[in-house]
Design an enzyme around this catalytic site. Structure first.
Site, short mmCIF file in Angstrom:
data_model
loop_
_atom_site.label_atom_id
_atom_site.label_comp_id
_atom_site.label_asym_id
_atom_site.label_seq_id
_atom_site.Cartn_x
_atom_site.Cartn_y
_atom_site.Cartn_z
N GLU A 130 0.90 -0.85 0.05
CA GLU A 130 -0.43 0.16 -0.42
C GLU A 130 0.81 1.81 0.03
O GLU A 130 1.78 1.06 0.66
CB GLU A 130 -1.06 0.19 1.17
CG GLU A 130 -1.71 1.39 1.61
CD GLU A 130 -2.75 1.50 0.08
OE1 GLU A 130 -2.33 2.98 -0.44
OE2 GLU A 130 -3.50 0.82 -0.31
N GLY A 185 3.91 0.06 -5.96
CA GLY A 185 3.70 -1.41 -5.74
C GLY A 185 3.66 -1.33 -7.84
O GLY A 185 2.93 -0.51 -8.25
N GLY A 226 -23.32 15.87 -10.90
CA GLY A 226 -23.49 14.25 -10.75
C GLY A 226 -24.56 14.11 -9.73
O GLY A 226 -24.54 14.49 -8.67
N GLY A 227 -25.85 13.41 -10.50
CA GLY A 227 -26.68 13.35 -8.58
C GLY A 227 -26.74 11.95 -8.67
O GLY A 227 -27.63 11.01 -8.76
N GLY A 271 -23.02 12.92 -4.90
CA GLY A 271 -23.75 13.87 -5.31
C GLY A 271 -24.36 14.15 -4.98
O GLY A 271 -24.44 15.55 -3.83
N VAL A 272 -25.67 13.91 -4.16
CA VAL A 272 -26.79 13.34 -3.35
C VAL A 272 -25.89 13.54 -2.22
O VAL A 272 -26.92 14.75 -1.08
CB VAL A 272 -27.83 13.22 -3.86
CG1 VAL A 272 -28.56 12.88 -5.14
CG2 VAL A 272 -27.53 11.34 -3.60
N HIS A 323 -41.82 -4.71 18.26
CA HIS A 323 -42.72 -3.01 17.72
C HIS A 323 -42.27 -1.74 19.08
O HIS A 323 -42.41 -2.57 20.42
CB HIS A 323 -43.87 -3.09 18.27
CG HIS A 323 -44.79 -2.03 18.36
ND1 HIS A 323 -45.06 -1.22 17.28
CD2 HIS A 323 -45.54 -1.55 19.60
CE1 HIS A 323 -46.07 -0.20 17.60
NE2 HIS A 323 -46.42 -0.55 18.46
#
Length: 481
Positions: free
Chosen positions: A56, A137, A198-199, A203-204, A458
């Site tokens: 990494e 890497g 962008g939706g 984006g949203v 419930h």
């Protein structure tokens, strides 16, 4: 090191006999990328007794932990607190929202990330079979990854190099007025106005955060609706909620150009309409991070930067697998996790069950949330035939806990006639927390009558799933069949 091809009749492709007499180090698996898919593969492989080199170049945890899932959801929670404070009087609590302290919000967000990062470092660092290799890497042979001049050879290689925030041709991101989600996550101020290009999910979600923080937001989406990959009824419900929240959006309007102004940016969309704001957030999706990593040079089959695999995550190069965002399909951390676990078990000879992509849960953490698993109504009709598909919508207005939370929305079930439920779609506050049962319903091919007999606590929103299945089974309790 050398390798030579021969033919494997099982896959009808070139395979490789490996000469591992010269490498610096040899492992059962070398993993290129320490994000969700890579580190999940490493941990599971280590549990199974395999030796792993995990490469990494940045921070372990990848995009999800540092630039995606975790920090964005921290911002979304801060936004929820802001909304609850602003609207507290409806619950009989007198409170005043004085403002948004972005330094404090960022401190909270960064603290969450830091704690999770420390835990992940300890988890990976404490695994006796995992060698963590820090550095960039590159695949230099079908079985070898090179990092800073040193080579790590694996009997198997897993490509898990993740993704990056995309832009559009001719749209230059400067990190100041034109930004991506990476920049948005570290902003030290609340802008007055933002255009979100962008939706989709990213984006949203940002639009939802900024609106809660008091920002004037406009979303521009080229497709006919927001979050277009979701069931159409879910998209329409989100659009209604955004209109109510005064989040502006323009769908079916492709981007044409952006110009910088004295006060920010001016964006022109199809039809010549121009919109001005302080910032432009480019949220047009994420691209596969595969350039200049040696994949194509080593013969790995690609398509527009994505690594192509079969259902068992195998590339066309034997003993080379790919997982996560670089593989075509949903770009979700939990998909990467599962693919990483799958490949580790595959290599260990565990013969794991193939992952059903439709069975991967999907959640958009906007206000309201969208959660789904399985097929949309349109895809179900395409797959099974229009006359074979039945749907049922249970309105959250009939759910006690939803009334307490003052949320609206629904649970929608898609089933095959006289058959199982093949899609669950939900809209409302916190419905993402219901997706676990919905995932079981889909993946276990449950019939409505089978779910209807289960007892749901419930008062919970979870009852809405039970009520919907009761109705679809022909015995509604608090709803009409």
């Amino acid at each position: 090191m050398s390798a030579f091809p021969h033919r494997d009749p099982r896959c009808n492709q070139a395979t490789w006999e490996l000469d591992v007499s010269e490498p610096n180090e040899t492992f059962d698996i070398v993993i290129l990328g320490g994000g969700s898919g890579g580190y999940a593969a490493a941990l599971r492989a280590a549990e199974l007794g395999l030796s792993v080199a995990l490469v990494e170049k940045g921070k372990l945890g990848g995009t999800c932990l540092h630039n995606g899932c975790i920090p964005t959801k921290a911002l979304l929670h801060a936004a929820e607190v802001a909304d609850q404070t602003r609207d507290s009087e409806q619950f009989g609590v007198k409170a005043e929202l004085v403002g948004i302290d972005m330094a404090a919000v960022n401190s909270y967000k960064d603290g969450v990330v830091a704690r999770l990062y420390k835990g992940l470092q300890g988890l990976l660092g404490g695994a006796k079979n995992i060698t963590i290799v820090a550095g960039a890497g590159r695949l230099v042979a079908p079985n070898t990854v090179e990092v800073d001049g040193k080579r790590y050879t694996g009997r198997n290689v897993i490509l898990a190099s993740g993704s990056y925030a995309k832009s559009l041709p001719g749209l230059e991101v400067d990190g100041e007025r034109i930004i991506t989600s990476d920049h948005a996550l570290v902003m030290d101020r609340v802008p007055a106005s933002v255009i979100v290009l962008g939706g989709g999910v990213i984006g949203v979600e940002f639009a939802s955060v900024w609106k809660s923080f008091g920002v004037d937001v406009t979303i521009i989406e080229a497709l006919p609706r927001l979050v277009a990959a979701e069931d159409e009824e879910s998209s329409k419900a989100l659009e209604r909620a955004f209109r109510k929240r005064k989040i502006n959006f323009k769908v079916g309007k492709p981007f044409e150009k952006v110009e910088k102004t004295d006060s920010g940016v001016r964006v022109t969309i199809a039809g010549g309409e121009a919109i001005e704001a302080e910032l432009l957030l480019v949220a047009v999706g994420r691209g596969p991070n595969t350039a200049d990593l040696g994949y194509e040079e080593q013969g790995v089959r690609m398509d527009r930067g994505y690594v192509l695999t079969d259902e068992r995550q195998r590339t066309n190069v034997p003993n080379v697998y790919a997982v996560g965002d670089i593989v075509p399909g949903l770009q979700l951390a939990h998909r990467g996790f599962q693919q990483g676990i799958f490949v580790a078990e595959e290599i260990a000879g565990e013969n794991p069950a193939v992952i059903d992509e439709s069975g991967i849960p999907r959640v958009t953490y906007s206000d309201p949330e969208l959660a789904s698993v399985g097929l949309t109504e349109a895809k179900a009709k395409e797959q099974y035939g229009t006359d074979k598909i039945k749907t049922y919508n249970y309105n959250l207005g009939g759910n006690g806990k939803s009334q307490i939370l003052k949320t609206t929305g629904f649970v929608k079930l898609v089933r095959v006639e006289d058959g199982p439920v093949v899609g669950v779609h939900m809209v409302g506050a916190r419905v993402g927390e219901l997706i676990g049962e919905a995932q079981l319903i889909y993946n276990w091919e449950a019939y409505p009558a089978e779910v209807a007999q289960l007892v749901h606590a419930h008062p919970t929103q979870n009852e809405a799933l039970g009520e919907a299945h009761l109705a679809l089974a022909g015995k509604p309790l608090h709803a009409h069949a």
